[in-house]
Write a protein that holds these residues in place. Structure first.
Motif, PDB file in Angstrom:
ATOM      1  N   ALA A 108     -39.932   0.993  20.264  1.00 38.49           N
ATOM      2  CA  ALA A 108     -41.380   0.994  20.060  1.00 38.49           C
ATOM      3  C   ALA A 108     -41.873   2.420  19.787  1.00 38.49           C
ATOM      4  O   ALA A 108     -42.818   2.626  19.025  1.00 38.49           O
ATOM      5  N   LEU A 109     -41.213   3.395  20.401  1.00 35.24           N
ATOM      6  CA  LEU A 109     -41.619   4.790  20.193  1.00 35.24           C
ATOM      7  C   LEU A 109     -41.123   5.335  18.857  1.00 35.24           C
ATOM      8  O   LEU A 109     -41.804   6.141  18.221  1.00 35.24           O
ATOM      9  N   ALA A 110     -39.924   4.905  18.458  1.00 28.84           N
ATOM     10  CA  ALA A 110     -39.263   5.540  17.312  1.00 28.84           C
ATOM     11  C   ALA A 110     -40.009   5.270  16.014  1.00 28.84           C
ATOM     12  O   ALA A 110     -40.352   4.130  15.711  1.00 28.84           O
ATOM     13  N   ASN A 111     -40.258   6.351  15.283  1.00 28.39           N
ATOM     14  CA  ASN A 111     -40.868   6.184  13.962  1.00 28.39           C
ATOM     15  C   ASN A 111     -39.925   5.457  13.019  1.00 28.39           C
ATOM     16  O   ASN A 111     -40.356   4.752  12.124  1.00 28.39           O
ATOM     17  N   SER A 112     -38.626   5.681  13.233  1.00 32.02           N
ATOM     18  CA  SER A 112     -37.635   5.014  12.393  1.00 32.02           C
ATOM     19  C   SER A 112     -36.417   4.692  13.266  1.00 32.02           C
ATOM     20  O   SER A 112     -35.826   5.589  13.856  1.00 32.02           O
ATOM     21  N   ARG A 113     -36.076   3.417  13.313  1.00 32.19           N
ATOM     22  CA  ARG A 113     -34.902   3.042  14.102  1.00 32.19           C
ATOM     23  C   ARG A 113     -33.631   3.632  13.500  1.00 32.19           C
ATOM     24  O   ARG A 113     -32.689   3.949  14.213  1.00 32.19           O
ATOM     25  N   VAL A 114     -33.628   3.754  12.182  1.00 32.19           N
ATOM     26  CA  VAL A 114     -32.436   4.296  11.510  1.00 32.19           C
ATOM     27  C   VAL A 114     -32.206   5.730  11.953  1.00 32.19           C
ATOM     28  O   VAL A 114     -31.097   6.116  12.319  1.00 32.19           O
ATOM     29  N   ARG A 115     -33.291   6.508  11.951  1.00 32.37           N
ATOM     30  CA  ARG A 115     -33.152   7.910  12.376  1.00 32.37           C
ATOM     31  C   ARG A 115     -32.744   7.988  13.849  1.00 32.37           C
ATOM     32  O   ARG A 115     -31.963   8.830  14.248  1.00 32.37           O
ATOM     33  N   TRP A 116     -33.302   7.075  14.647  1.00 33.62           N
ATOM     34  CA  TRP A 116     -32.917   7.026  16.062  1.00 33.62           C
ATOM     35  C   TRP A 116     -31.414   6.763  16.190  1.00 33.62           C
ATOM     36  O   TRP A 116     -30.715   7.457  16.930  1.00 33.62           O
ATOM     37  N   LEU A 117     -30.916   5.792  15.437  1.00 31.23           N
ATOM     38  CA  LEU A 117     -29.502   5.435  15.557  1.00 31.23           C
ATOM     39  C   LEU A 117     -28.612   6.575  15.066  1.00 31.23           C
ATOM     40  O   LEU A 117     -27.570   6.857  15.667  1.00 31.23           O
ATOM     41  N   ILE A 118     -29.051   7.234  14.001  1.00 29.38           N
ATOM     42  CA  ILE A 118     -28.246   8.349  13.494  1.00 29.38           C
ATOM     43  C   ILE A 118     -28.193   9.464  14.545  1.00 29.38           C
ATOM     44  O   ILE A 118     -27.126   9.992  14.852  1.00 29.38           O
ATOM     45  N   GLY A 119     -29.366   9.778  15.116  1.00 31.59           N
ATOM     46  CA  GLY A 119     -29.397  10.809  16.154  1.00 31.59           C
ATOM     47  C   GLY A 119     -28.574  10.422  17.365  1.00 31.59           C
ATOM     48  O   GLY A 119     -27.852  11.229  17.944  1.00 31.59           O
ATOM     49  N   ARG A 120     -28.642   9.160  17.706  1.00 29.87           N
ATOM     50  CA  ARG A 120     -27.954   8.663  18.902  1.00 29.87           C
ATOM     51  C   ARG A 120     -26.436   8.595  18.696  1.00 29.87           C
ATOM     52  O   ARG A 120     -25.672   8.803  19.623  1.00 29.87           O
ATOM     53  N   SER A 121     -26.025   8.277  17.450  1.00 33.68           N
ATOM     54  CA  SER A 121     -24.590   8.103  17.180  1.00 33.68           C
ATOM     55  C   SER A 121     -23.907   9.400  16.752  1.00 33.68           C
ATOM     56  O   SER A 121     -22.681   9.514  16.888  1.00 33.68           O
ATOM     57  N   ALA A 122     -24.698  10.346  16.225  1.00 35.04           N
ATOM     58  CA  ALA A 122     -24.085  11.563  15.675  1.00 35.04           C
ATOM     59  C   ALA A 122     -23.224  12.308  16.701  1.00 35.04           C
ATOM     60  O   ALA A 122     -22.099  12.706  16.381  1.00 35.04           O
TER      61      ALA A 122
END
Lengths: 301, 288
Positions: A108-122
């Motif tokens: 709900a907070l994330a502007n982009s789930r994709v960016r969240w996942l990239i940051g989280r997985s990197a």
């Protein structure tokens, strides 16, 4: 990135510490064994390698070398298990968020789930790359030490070098996506393991067929195949030059064909390593793409 | 002062239905508008579809039929445009037990550019939560406060709160609602607050939506809901009847629209309005 690394390390502390310890033990064992084998080779270089001169002391030296060599073989077989690192790090990344309910707030907070996942997985991807690169290099040195300095060619082809890293990355990507689909950590770990085995087997079959088309035909016999080559098949060459499978020579008159083998020469190993690496990268890319597409539609509960 | 813009709905549902499996409808034929500004209470019993409706507006569920809009944005198809608009506090909000409270703010700043960390820190301080505290050690009320802080500091203009008071003790509920009220007044926010306990939220709200068995039973500003209904003890036969329900002492009460001319009628409380419409919904379901 530093913030993501620090957060990821805390969120997956158990996995990171466990994997770190196991990898460190494996890496140290490989390095020590490589040093030991290189020292043995250095003490009696005439006894090792394809072009060795030999000598009266060589049987005893080779006997002494056999022990570490067997351990080295076991360690290299353990490299086959290293994609497990990708699975253990990857499966919980999204699955745990969904299972524990944190995805509701975070997404709900994330502007982009994709960016969240990239940051989280990197951070996990970097950890897999660094850890398995070190292991891949160490396994490469160990393989060379086992061969007395001869180029390894296709020997232990899948257990050293960049393929170890890329297989780990594929495992990571696949397990992230499966974790996202299932939303439960334990089932994701299990299914990702099964899926990775199937995907690697499928890739292996494809690569096997591809290799056959690139193979050279060498006459069957002693000395025809260089050390480090890989023999793909035993064939027969007919009088007109055509090549047929060995089992199709039944009933043909003696002398109307010659036995031969389909071989990839050691010099082709680097080219095939590159091709296999590209296949793994492409597969990882396709799985990532499917995962990112799926992410925007995934319910966080 | 709260200004409600009745002409510009913050949230809208048109013919909205959500079905799970082949024939289990969580929501059906929902036509609803929530005006901009103020706090709207979404009230209904358990399994009325409150969470499904909120999650549909959050883009977490896709409508089976009809459409949902948040400030004109389709949450299912335009999630990128939605994210800057809406903040969300789920029921029993889960935080990361491995992290400290301050880490949650860092995470929020990473995923939400423009996240107001100083404001979040100030708000946490005002409710007695330290950034160094481990999330694992927080009570249910403190977790709800952290979740509300994250939503408030996200810069969202619309807040969707899904039973955030369920795990809170009475004091914590009051603090939560006060904080919410201050935010709405200060930031001209629109808040949709769901609950199945009317008395908890009614004092903080400007409008009321009663949801029952997946349908909207009543949607009205609170002043209109109060002004438009009467309660009659025992008598369920006169015109304008909504439904009968049991009062606190077990006596039968009947909720009527104000058109009734019953001599014993008295103004309804908001809880009675809600109970009357919930009873109406249950009766309609039985009849169907």
């Amino acid at each position: 990135m530093r913030d993501w690394v620090s957060l990821a390390a805390r969120l997956q502390r158990f996995e990171v510490v466990t994997i770190g310890i196991v990898l460190l033990v494996l890496l140290v064992a490989v390095v020590i064994l490589t040093g030991q084998m290189q020292a043995m080779i250095g003490a009696d270089p005439a006894c090792f390698g394809a072009a060795s001169a030999g000598g009266p002391q060589c049987p005893d030296v080779i006997d002494a070398f056999a022990g570490p060599d067997q351990i080295a073989e076991v360690l290299l077989r353990l490299v086959w298990l290293t994609p497990g690192i990708g699975i253990i790090l990857g499966a919980p990344i999204v699955a745990r968020e969904i299972e524990s309910g944190t995805a509701q707030i975070t997404w709900a907070l994330a502007n982009s789930r994709v960016r969240w996942l990239i940051g989280r997985s990197a951070p996990a991807a970097v950890a897999v790359i660094v850890a398995l690169a070190l292991l891949g290099i160490a396994a490469d040195s160990l393989t060379q030490a086992r061969l007395g300095g001869d180029p390894p060619g296709f020997i232990a082809f899948d257990q050293r070098g960049p393929i170890v890293v890329l297989r780990g990355l594929l495992a990571l990507v696949l397990s992230v996506v499966i974790g996202m689909r299932l939303g439960r950590v334990l089932p994701a770990l299990m299914l990702a393991t099964v899926a990775l085995v199937l995907v690697l087997a499928f890739i292996g079959l494809g690569i096997g067929s591809w290799r056959t088309s690139d193979a050279a035909i060498r006459p069957f016999g002693r000395g025809a195949v260089l050390p480090g080559s890989v023999v793909l098949d035993v064939v027969a060459v007919l009088a007109d030059g055509s090549v047929v499978a060995e089992d199709r020579t039944d009933g043909l008159p003696e002398g109307s064909f010659t036995d031969a083998v389909l071989v990839l020469e050691p010099a082709q190993a680097s080219s095939w390593m590159l091709r296999e690496a590209l296949v793994l990268v492409a597969t990882s890319g396709a799985v990532s793409f499917a995962g990112l597409w799926r992410l925007s539609r995934r319910r966080p509960i | 002062m709260i200004v409600r813009d009745e002409t510009h709905p913050a949230l809208r549902a048109t013919g909205l239905g959500k079905r799970y499996g082949r024939d289990r409808w969580a929501l059906r034929d929902i036509d609803l508008s929530v005006p901009s500004g103020g706090i709207t209470a979404l009230v209904g019993p358990n399994a009325a579809g409150k969470s499904t409706l909120i999650r549909t507006w959050m883009g977490f569920e896709r409508p089976s039929v009809g459409s949902a809009r948040v400030d004109g944005v389709d949450p299912a198809r335009q999630p990128g445009r939605l994210s800057g608009l809406v903040g969300y506090v789920p029921q029993s909000p889960a935080l990361y037990p491995e992290l400290r409270v301050g880490d949650h703010l860092r995470l929020a700043a990473l995923v939400r550019p423009g996240f107001d960390t100083p404001r979040a820190l100030a708000r946490l301080g005002s409710v007695g939560i330290e950034p160094q505290q481990s999330a694992r050690a927080l009570s249910g009320g403190q977790r709800a406060q952290v979740a509300l802080t994250l939503a408030l500091a996200s810069g969202a203009r619309i807040l969707l709160l899904d039973e955030p008071l369920a795990d809170l003790d009475p004091l914590a509920r009051r603090e939560f609602l006060r904080a919410l009220r201050q935010a709405v007044v200060g930031d001209a926010m629109t808040v949709l607050l769901s609950s199945h306990v009317v008395s908890d939220i009614i004092e903080a709200c400007d409008a009321l939506i009663v949801l029952g068995v997946g349908r909207v039973l009543l949607a009205s500003p609170i002043r209109d809901a109060l002004a438009g209904h009467l309660v009659v003890r025992g008598d369920a036969t006169t015109s304008g009847l909504v439904a009968s329900f049991l009062g606190p002492d077990g006596e039968e009460l009947a909720l009527h629209r104000r058109t009734t001319d019953h001599v014993d009628a008295r103004p309804a409380t908001l809880e009675e309005v809600v109970l009357g419409y919930l009873a109406f919904g249950r009766q309609a379901q039985r009849d169907a």
